[in-house]
Design a protein around this motif. Structure first.
Motif, PDB file in Angstrom:
ATOM      1  N   UNK A 137      60.181  16.334 -11.692  1.00  0.00           N
ATOM      2  CA  UNK A 137      61.460  15.928 -11.094  1.00  0.00           C
ATOM      3  C   UNK A 137      61.517  14.448 -10.753  1.00  0.00           C
ATOM      4  N   UNK A 138      60.740  13.634 -11.474  1.00  0.00           N
ATOM      5  CA  UNK A 138      61.025  12.210 -11.402  1.00  0.00           C
ATOM      6  C   UNK A 138      59.892  11.239 -11.221  1.00  0.00           C
ATOM      7  N   UNK A 173      65.329  16.679 -19.679  1.00  0.00           N
ATOM      8  CA  UNK A 173      65.404  16.807 -18.228  1.00  0.00           C
ATOM      9  C   UNK A 173      64.314  16.004 -17.519  1.00  0.00           C
ATOM     10  N   UNK A 174      63.124  15.942 -18.114  1.00  0.00           N
ATOM     11  CA  UNK A 174      62.053  15.213 -17.437  1.00  0.00           C
ATOM     12  C   UNK A 174      62.319  13.716 -17.452  1.00  0.00           C
ATOM     13  N   UNK A 175      62.782  13.188 -18.568  1.00  0.00           N
ATOM     14  CA  UNK A 175      63.093  11.756 -18.638  1.00  0.00           C
ATOM     15  C   UNK A 175      64.343  11.428 -17.830  1.00  0.00           C
ATOM     16  N   UNK A 176      65.303  12.322 -17.832  1.00  0.00           N
ATOM     17  CA  UNK A 176      66.515  12.113 -17.035  1.00  0.00           C
ATOM     18  C   UNK A 176      66.156  11.995 -15.557  1.00  0.00           C
ATOM     19  N   UNK A 180      66.573   8.989 -12.676  1.00  0.00           N
ATOM     20  CA  UNK A 180      67.254   9.242 -11.403  1.00  0.00           C
ATOM     21  C   UNK A 180      66.324   8.902 -10.238  1.00  0.00           C
ATOM     22  N   UNK A 181      65.090   9.373 -10.294  1.00  0.00           N
ATOM     23  CA  UNK A 181      64.114   9.098  -9.238  1.00  0.00           C
ATOM     24  C   UNK A 181      63.963   7.595  -9.017  1.00  0.00           C
ATOM     25  N   UNK A 182      63.862   6.841 -10.108  1.00  0.00           N
ATOM     26  CA  UNK A 182      63.696   5.388 -10.001  1.00  0.00           C
ATOM     27  C   UNK A 182      64.865   4.743  -9.262  1.00  0.00           C
ATOM     28  N   UNK A 265      59.330  18.387  -6.138  1.00  0.00           N
ATOM     29  CA  UNK A 265      58.106  18.419  -6.923  1.00  0.00           C
ATOM     30  C   UNK A 265      57.369  17.086  -6.881  1.00  0.00           C
ATOM     31  N   UNK A 266      58.110  16.019  -6.629  1.00  0.00           N
ATOM     32  CA  UNK A 266      57.495  14.699  -6.452  1.00  0.00           C
ATOM     33  C   UNK A 266      57.188  14.402  -4.997  1.00  0.00           C
ATOM     34  N   UNK A 267      57.497  15.370  -4.121  1.00  0.00           N
ATOM     35  CA  UNK A 267      57.215  15.259  -2.687  1.00  0.00           C
ATOM     36  C   UNK A 267      57.796  13.978  -2.102  1.00  0.00           C
ATOM     37  N   UNK A 268      59.048  13.724  -2.446  1.00  0.00           N
ATOM     38  CA  UNK A 268      59.716  12.507  -1.985  1.00  0.00           C
ATOM     39  C   UNK A 268      61.115  12.843  -1.469  1.00  0.00           C
ATOM     40  N   UNK A 269      61.443  12.315  -0.295  1.00  0.00           N
ATOM     41  CA  UNK A 269      62.772  12.474   0.286  1.00  0.00           C
ATOM     42  C   UNK A 269      63.332  11.086   0.560  1.00  0.00           C
ATOM     43  N   UNK A 270      64.565  10.854   0.152  1.00  0.00           N
ATOM     44  CA  UNK A 270      65.235   9.571   0.366  1.00  0.00           C
ATOM     45  C   UNK A 270      66.482   9.818   1.204  1.00  0.00           C
ATOM     46  N   UNK A 271      66.539   9.202   2.377  1.00  0.00           N
ATOM     47  CA  UNK A 271      67.698   9.299   3.256  1.00  0.00           C
ATOM     48  C   UNK A 271      68.337   7.917   3.328  1.00  0.00           C
TER      49      UNK A 271
END
Length: 289
Positions: A137-138, A173-176, A180-182, A265-271
């Protein structure tokens, strides 16, 4: 030449004919070499329609590209010495090979030819050992710095591949999710958040410039446009200038993307309070982030 500068076109012709395509020595690593190879391929592609190139010029230049593509193909197939570590290094090499295959797509005077070059490039990007670097997921495990470095060539290859075949690599989906994550890992001034390996705090997402449009950004164009323009005076990467000039939208239609995002899945949260530069933003990263 694109600006009708005939003198510059003649200089480029001379460089293409007289300058060998550089390879790193003594190890023969494809990663540093791939930048020069891609530059050569793109320069020829831009100049190919110029009337100042003779049939003999075309044959000589295309022969040089084909010979180098055969070398890259052999290395990626495991049949020749030359480092191509998995991750950003292998993706760079595969992208350069893929662009050569597309530019020389009708070339028939080489042992393997463009069809096998392109097949190898696509396979090497997605092979299990390389795919591991792109988390589902990113998260790209080598970080944002290497993401930008790799995209010097990966983005032009993806755009060229879409133009030639209609297949959009970033619909995977993985590259998309990786793109998005970036977009969510930048501060309000466009600088990188400081985690991952070998990060740089500046530079922004310059590789998004050729995709800040509906043509190549598709439904993610509004997100790319906002993330790219967070950096004051944001500009394309120099290697992408020709693409950004050809496909630039000052405004992008579509709903504004959410300012915050969760990547479990990347264990990342952005607020993020909003996409405004002065907005308050907080990042949380788990052990893999």
């Amino acid at each position: 030449w694109l600006l009708r500068d005939e003198a510059e076109a003649r200089n480029v012709r001379a460089s293409l004919l007289d300058t060998p395509i550089w390879r790193q020595t003594p190890q023969g690593y494809l990663e540093p070499s791939s930048h020069r190879f891609a530059d050569y391929v793109i320069a020829y592609d831009l100049l190919a329609a110029w009337s100042g190139l003779s049939a003999e010029d075309h044959a000589a230049i295309r022969g040089k590209i084909a010979a180098e593509a055969e070398h890259y193909h052999s290395v990626l197939e495991g049949g020749a010495v030359g480092g191509a570590n998995y991750g950003n290094q292998r993706t760079l090499a595969a992208s350069a090979l893929g662009m050569a295959a597309l530019v020389l797509r009708e070339y028939a005077d080489s042992p393997n030819g463009p069809g096998k070059w392109l097949t190898a490039a696509l396979r090497e990007i997605r092979r299990e050992e390389n795919w591991w670097f792109f988390r589902p997921d990113g998260l790209f495990v080598e970080g944002l710095g290497y993401t930008g470095y790799m995209n010097c060539q990966f983005v032009p290859f993806a755009i060229a591949y879409e133009r030639a075949t209609g297949n959009y690599l970033f619909s995977d989906e993985r590259l998309r999710q990786w793109l998005v994550f970036s977009c969510y890992q930048v501060l309000g001034n466009g600088d990188f958040t400081m985690w991952g390996t070998c990060e740089s705090s500046t530079g922004g997402l310059s590789y998004l410039a050729p995709m800040c449009n509906s043509r190549y950004g598709k439904d993610l164009a509004p997100l790319f446009h906002r993330a790219f323009n967070l950096r004051p005076g944001a500009a394309p990467h120099p290697l992408h200038m020709h693409l950004a000039l050809a496909h630039h939208d000052r405004e992008v239609a579509g709903a504004a993307p959410p300012a915050s995002a969760v990547f479990p899945l990347s264990q990342t949260v952005v607020l993020r309070e909003s996409w405004e530069p002065e907005a308050v933003s907080v990042w949380f990263a788990g052990k893999d982030g």
